[in-house]
Structures are given as structure tokens and as C-alpha cells.
Write an enzyme that holds these catalytic residues in place. Structure first.
Site, PDB file in Angstrom:
ATOM      1  N   ASP A  50       7.509   3.095  -6.460  1.00 47.48           N
ATOM      2  CA  ASP A  50       6.222   2.711  -7.061  1.00 47.48           C
ATOM      3  C   ASP A  50       6.129   3.210  -8.492  1.00 47.48           C
ATOM      4  O   ASP A  50       5.640   2.502  -9.375  1.00 47.48           O
ATOM      5  CB  ASP A  50       5.050   3.259  -6.240  1.00 47.48           C
ATOM      6  CG  ASP A  50       3.738   2.910  -6.922  1.00 47.48           C
ATOM      7  OD1 ASP A  50       3.487   1.704  -7.104  1.00 47.48           O
ATOM      8  OD2 ASP A  50       2.983   3.815  -7.326  1.00 47.48           O
ATOM      9  N   ARG A  88       5.086  -2.854 -14.294  1.00 47.43           N
ATOM     10  CA  ARG A  88       3.926  -3.759 -14.179  1.00 47.43           C
ATOM     11  C   ARG A  88       2.943  -3.537 -15.311  1.00 47.43           C
ATOM     12  O   ARG A  88       2.344  -4.480 -15.838  1.00 47.43           O
ATOM     13  CB  ARG A  88       3.224  -3.520 -12.840  1.00 47.43           C
ATOM     14  CG  ARG A  88       4.002  -4.061 -11.658  1.00 47.43           C
ATOM     15  CD  ARG A  88       3.446  -3.519 -10.362  1.00 47.43           C
ATOM     16  NE  ARG A  88       2.058  -3.863 -10.181  1.00 47.43           N
ATOM     17  CZ  ARG A  88       1.171  -3.109  -9.521  1.00 47.43           C
ATOM     18  NH1 ARG A  88       1.533  -1.971  -8.965  1.00 47.43           N
ATOM     19  NH2 ARG A  88      -0.066  -3.494  -9.402  1.00 47.43           N
ATOM     20  N   LYS A 138       2.218   4.921  -1.433  1.00 49.28           N
ATOM     21  CA  LYS A 138       1.948   6.339  -1.724  1.00 49.28           C
ATOM     22  C   LYS A 138       1.145   6.978  -0.597  1.00 49.28           C
ATOM     23  O   LYS A 138       1.380   8.128  -0.229  1.00 49.28           O
ATOM     24  CB  LYS A 138       1.172   6.450  -3.044  1.00 49.28           C
ATOM     25  CG  LYS A 138       2.044   6.157  -4.265  1.00 49.28           C
ATOM     26  CD  LYS A 138       1.271   6.173  -5.551  1.00 49.28           C
ATOM     27  CE  LYS A 138       0.326   5.026  -5.678  1.00 49.28           C
ATOM     28  NZ  LYS A 138       0.106   4.462  -6.990  1.00 49.28           N
TER      29      LYS A 138
HETATM   30  N1  URA Z   1      -3.631   2.097  -8.300  1.00 52.57           N
HETATM   31  C1  URA Z   1      -2.356   2.191  -7.865  1.00 52.57           C
HETATM   32  O1  URA Z   1      -1.907   3.242  -7.436  1.00 52.57           O
HETATM   33  N2  URA Z   1      -1.579   1.105  -7.921  1.00 52.57           N
HETATM   34  C2  URA Z   1      -2.020  -0.082  -8.386  1.00 52.57           C
HETATM   35  O2  URA Z   1      -1.273  -1.031  -8.392  1.00 52.57           O
HETATM   36  C3  URA Z   1      -3.365  -0.173  -8.837  1.00 52.57           C
HETATM   37  C4  URA Z   1      -4.153   0.941  -8.774  1.00 52.57           C
END
Ligand code: URA
Length: 441
Positions: free
Chosen positions: A161, A168, A187
């Protein structure tokens, strides 16, 4: 298997198989798949979406890309909470000690500010001495002793992530339901709590701007959590207007402490009570949500929630005297009022633009490397629905960068609309999403 073929498949709207998703996530984390191919895949997902099975598979692979934390050394039921991100969103600082004071356990790893949205770890670091990095044993011991510990994400929590999020952020692919859902839930699953409450923000300051999209995101995340054996629920809460009045790191800590002392702003207090009540409900403190809410109100009234927060702060090396005497926080050297240029009512406030104003003042990061100015930010005096007279202060700006004040004032004026009609009051909480159930308020 070739990433090129997977991109082509997704570009045409076809579903990826479990093996293909595993190949893609593992390859990207190992550096075998380059950013340019993953960027292309992210954009294909943004346009074509993913089905439920693909989202779950993506989430599980991202979660397993690093440590899966085992919280069994912490006694009792552990409940986590996650907000999809907003402006003035300091609810973690309030709900965690409420839950702890009611007997729940909150072992929470939080993030830093992102774009126009603030982050809990930055807010906590505004407390002098507070350590947001603890080793695993200290973290567990703190939760066992204080009922809660708030720290930053450990280096190896869902590294897929971390890498994907950074990509992203710069490829305009943040606002996609499969990508947000997999990012957040990877997460949460890796962080190990038994129960998860999601605070899905909706409105101008949120990543999801419409209620329908927010509900869809919430349903997707609840289904992933439940599918992984965690009790998961979501509240859809307003982020069309910033939450509370203070925006900026120390300003938000002060406002959160006001809520814990029973003298916080109504909107923030209400959202926190509803979140806390649902967290207590998830871990079964009471079978009835109203009883959970009463329990949350009681620990504010009797001061035990505030004391729980102070105890954790001391335990993690922080100076809790600042929480009793706010003048001990670092003070911004420059302040400026922004005055209303006409009579009327505040009819709208663009939360995202207010968030960007606070970043310009120094409360957030302009670049990944920027330092945060903990004293910077703003305190709103007039929110939507409030009457305002020409010459009255709309907001006080705080900064260490005098040169930022003019730009911040210009931006704030653009973010706030003063009209002649008092606007309708919008709800603070729009809906509650459980497995197979959406309750709209
Ligand atoms: N918070 C996150 O952890 N991930 C996202 O994609 C958007 C908000």
C-alpha cells in the site's frame, strides 16, 4: 505471466484472476514491475473498476505484503477505527480515550497528513516529547496499561500500500473505490484488531464527494472486513464542511482535549460520540447502541476519558501539562483575522479549499520532505448557517511564515460563500453500514 497482458485485460474491463493479482502485487513490491506499468494498471482500474472477488484478493495480497500483526498479547477485544480522511478530522484523539475509559482496547497505527487532509501522527507530534514510534513490546505494554496506544504505522505494515499509495498520489488515481477500499482494508487487516469501525467521509473535503459513492465504498470495505473474519461497520459522516473549528496540528489537539473536557464544539462532540458508541457496540460493551452512547457520555462527564489520554501521553514520553494549559504549546508568531466583506449568512464552505489554506499556512506538507509547523493553521469563527455582519472575523489564521498570510486569506475567502439566505442544516452522520444492511438517517 506478463504485466503487459494484465494491463490489456483490465483495459478491456475483464476481471483479473487471483494468480494474476498475486503476481502483480508481489512483482510490484519486489521492484520487478516498474512504476510506469503499475501506473497504467491503476488508471485501467480507475476506469474499469474491479469486482468484489478482485478487490478482496487485491486487499489480502496487499495486507500480506508485510507484517500481519498479532495482537493476542493484548488482553481483551481490540477495536480499530479508520477515517477515509478529512479536514479538521481529529476524532481519533477523542474516541480512542473514550473507548479506553470504557474498558475497550485501542491499539492504533495512524497515518500522516495527505494532500489537503490532516493525519493523526502529525497531530500527536505537536505534543512535546510524544513518541509516535514504539517497538512492538512497548506498544502492547502501553495498550495493556492504558487501554490505548496511538502510534505511526510500522515500517513493514502493508508495504504494497505504501508503494501503491505514493504512485496513486501522483497519477490522479486516488479516488477509486477498489483502490481506496484495498488501501485502507489492507492496513486494517494487517494491524490485527478484532473489530473495525470505518468513518467514511462524504462531501467536498472527502475523496468520495457523493453520498452514493461513499455508501458504496463503505459496503465494499465492510464486506472485505467481514469476509476476513473481523467485525466491521461503517458510519458515513459529513466532510462537506470541516469538522470542528480548529484546523492545524496543535490547534486540533487543543480542540480534541476540549471535547474530552466536555466543552468541545457541538459538531465534533456529536460525531465523536456516535463513533465511540459504535466502537463500544462492536466490542460488545453493551448490546444496545444507546447504552453505548451513554457510556461514552459518562466518561467525558467524569473526566476519565481525558485522564486516559493524559496517561497514554505520559507513557509515550509526552508532556501532558500542555493538554491542561494550552499556552504551553508552541505559539504561532503571526496571526491574522479575515473579516467579512458583507452582511449575510455563511451558506457554504469548501472543506478541501479550507484544508489547502491550512497547508499554505504550514500545517501540512507542500512536498513529501516539507517540515510541519505544528503551531500553524486556522480557527474558524463562522460556519455554514451562522449569521455574519460586515467587518466580523470569519477566521483567525496562524503561521510562522508571514509571507503566507496574503495567499491564505485569498484562498479562505474563495472557500467561504456568504449569501442572503440561511442554508438548511446538513446532517453530521448520514448512514450506518453493516454487513448486508444500510441504515440512512
Ligand atoms: N486513506 C487511505 O489509507 N487510503 C486511501 O486510498 C484513501 C484514504
Amino acid at each position: 505471466m506478463r504485466m503487459y497482458d494484465l494491463i490489456t485485460k483490465k483495459k478491456h474491463g475483464e476481471a483479473l484472476t487471483n494468480e494474476e493479482i498475486k503476481f502483480m502485487v508481489e512483482g510490484y513490491v519486489k521492484g520487478e514491475i516498474p512504476d510506469y506499468q503499475m501506473s497504467s494498471m491503476l488508471m485501467a482500474i480507475w476506469f474499469k473498476g474491479m469486482n468484489d472477488e478482485e478487490i478482496t484478493e487485491l486487499t489480502m495480497n496487499m495486507a500480506k505484503s508485510g507484517d500481519m500483526i498479532d495482537l493476542s498479547a493484548i488482553e481483551g477485544l481490540k477495536v480499530d477505527k479508520h477515517s477515509t480522511g478529512g479536514v479538521g478530522d481529529k476524532t481519533t484523539l477523542v474516541v480512542s480515550p473514550i473507548v479506553a475509559a470504557c474498558g475497550g482496547k485501542v491499539a492504533k497505527m495512524s497515518g500522516r497528513g495527505l494532500g489537503h487532509t490532516g493525519g493523526t501522527v502529525d497531530k500527536l507530534e505537536a505534543i512535546p516529547g510524544y513518541r509516535t514510534t514504539l517497538d512492538r513490546k512497548e506498544f502492547f505494554d502501553t495498550v495493556n496499561k492504558c487501554g490505548m496506544s496511538l502510534i505511526g504505522q510500522s515500517g513493514n505494515l502493508a508495504p504494497a500500500d505504501k508503494k501503491l499509495y505514493a504512485l496513486r498520489d501522483v497519477t490522479a488515481t486516488v479516488d477509486s473505490i477498489p483502490l481506496i477500499a484495498s488501501s485502507i482494508m489492507s492496513k486494517k487487516l494487517a494491524a490485527g484488531s478484532d473489530c473495525i469501525l470505518l468513518d467514511v467521509k462524504t462531501g467536498s473535503g472527502a475523496f468520495m464527494k457523493t453520498l452514493d459513492d461513499s455508501i458504496k465504498l463503505a459496503q465494499t470495505m465492510v464486506a472485505i472486513g467481514e469476509g476476513a473474519g473481523r467485525r466491521t461497520m461503517a458510519l458515513i459522516t459529513d466532510m462537506d464542511t470541516p469538522l470542528g473549528y480548529g484546523i492545524g496540528n496543535s490547534l486540533e489537539v487543543m480542540e480534541s482535549m476540549d471535547v474530552l473536557k466536555g466543552k468541545g464544539p457541538k459538531d465534533l462532540t456529536e460525531v465523536c460520540l456516535q463513533l465511540a458508541a459504535n466502537m463500544l457496540y462492536l466490542i460488545g460493551v453493551h448490546d444496545d447502541l444507546d447504552e453505548c452512547r451513554k457510556a461514552a457520555e459518562k466518561v467525558i462527564e467524569d473526566g476519565s476519558a481525558f485522564e486516559a489520554f493524559c496517561t497514554m501521553v505520559r507513557e509515550q514520553g509526552g508532556d501532558d501539562s500542555v493538554l491542561r494549559d494550552y499556552t504551553k504549546f508552541a505559539q504561532a508568531p503571526y496571526t491574522q483575522e479575515v473579516l467579512a466583506d458583507k452582511d449575510g449568512f455563511v451558506t457554504r464552505m469548501n472543506a478541501e479549499e479550507v484544508g489547502v489554506t491550512s497547508v499554505v499556512l504550514g500545517a501540512g506538507r507542500e512536498t513529501k520532505e516539507s517540515d510541519i509547523d505544528f503551531s500553524a493553521g486556522l480557527v474558524i469563527h463562522k460556519k455554514p448557517g451562522d449569521e455574519v455582519k460586515k467587518g466580523e472575523s470569519l477566521v483567525t489564521l496562524y503561521t510562522s511564515k508571514k509571507e503566507a498570510l496574503a495567499e491564505a486569506e485569498r484562498m479562505y475567502r474563495e472557500a467561504v460563500i456568504i449569501g442572503s439566505e440561511k442554508p438548511a442544516v446538513e446532517p453530521l452522520v448520514y448512514a450506518r453500514v453493516e454487513k448486508d444492511k444500510v441504515e440512512k438517517y
